[in-house]
Enzyme design. Sequence first.
Site, PDB file in Angstrom:
ATOM      1  N   CYS A   2       2.969  -1.373   5.042  1.00 19.04           N
ATOM      2  CA  CYS A   2       2.128  -0.225   4.711  1.00 19.04           C
ATOM      3  C   CYS A   2       2.608   0.929   5.558  1.00 19.04           C
ATOM      4  CB  CYS A   2       0.658  -0.536   4.989  1.00 19.04           C
ATOM      5  SG  CYS A   2      -0.435   0.877   4.666  1.00 19.04           S
ATOM      6  N   GLU A 114       3.928   2.488  -2.168  1.00 17.72           N
ATOM      7  CA  GLU A 114       5.113   1.681  -1.888  1.00 17.72           C
ATOM      8  C   GLU A 114       6.219   2.143  -2.822  1.00 17.72           C
ATOM      9  OE1 GLU A 114       6.964   0.260   0.403  1.00 17.72           O
ATOM     10  OE2 GLU A 114       5.178  -0.949   0.854  1.00 17.72           O
TER      11      GLU A 114
END
Length: 271
Positions: A2, A114
């Site tokens: 993350c 992402e």
Amino acid sequence: MCGRYASSRRPEDLAGVFEIEKWEPEETLEPDYNVAPTKEVYAVLDRPVKDAADPRPVRQLRRLRWGLVPSWSKTPEGGARMINARAETVHEKPSYRRAFAARRCIVPADGYYEWVTGQQERDLEVEGKKKRPRKQPYFVLPADGSVFAMAGLYEFWRDRTLPDDHPQAWWVTCSVITTEAETTPLAVAPAEGPHSLAEIHPRMPLMLTPDRWDAWLDPSRTDPEDLRSLLAPPPAGLMRAYPVSTAVSNVRNNGPELLKELEGPEESTLF
């Protein structure tokens, strides 16, 4: 992993979701659609209130800095690299194990970003071409639109170069715990591109479902082996993902337009 996420919910909304008992209006953050390492972020934690007569833990919404600095660190310079802790080793790594046992938090988010390298770019890499890969960002979020409750840790660090009464003498920093990405199909997948989180990236933030919040935040639970049971991945099929503009790749860009769903990957990033 993350490395970037969005957080746009108001403190009042988070207070209702997490049953917050204490938060300071002066600590309110502006909505941030491109949260990056070292920024200040919201975290939910259970901790006694300083100087209060009642020693019981109180659920608080606090403003922390993303990028954990261990209490024993001589400088805070490594914090930007310590934004993630792996669920598989968090109980044993020197930088995280003390926080894992005693200082756990929830980092609320709308969802996280992402990046995936498109097939054409992958082919160029295989051929040995030196062109810099162009990556397509995806936004990953709970399919039902609920808050993405990321498991986190927090830590205190004392800047010994400053006097005790200096407002920046103490740093409170945090890290997000990651786990292996789901290989099962997404609840809602894009028409073009990946159909599981693992096809986007091999890691994902550890999402805590509401039935685990109290146990995760409970500071009286300190046995690492007991706590490791809380690191199990959430049930499959709760997430959706969709492509967003590559504008999010520049941390200077920020606004709700970054969350706009594209019909497909941008040109030159197609699978």
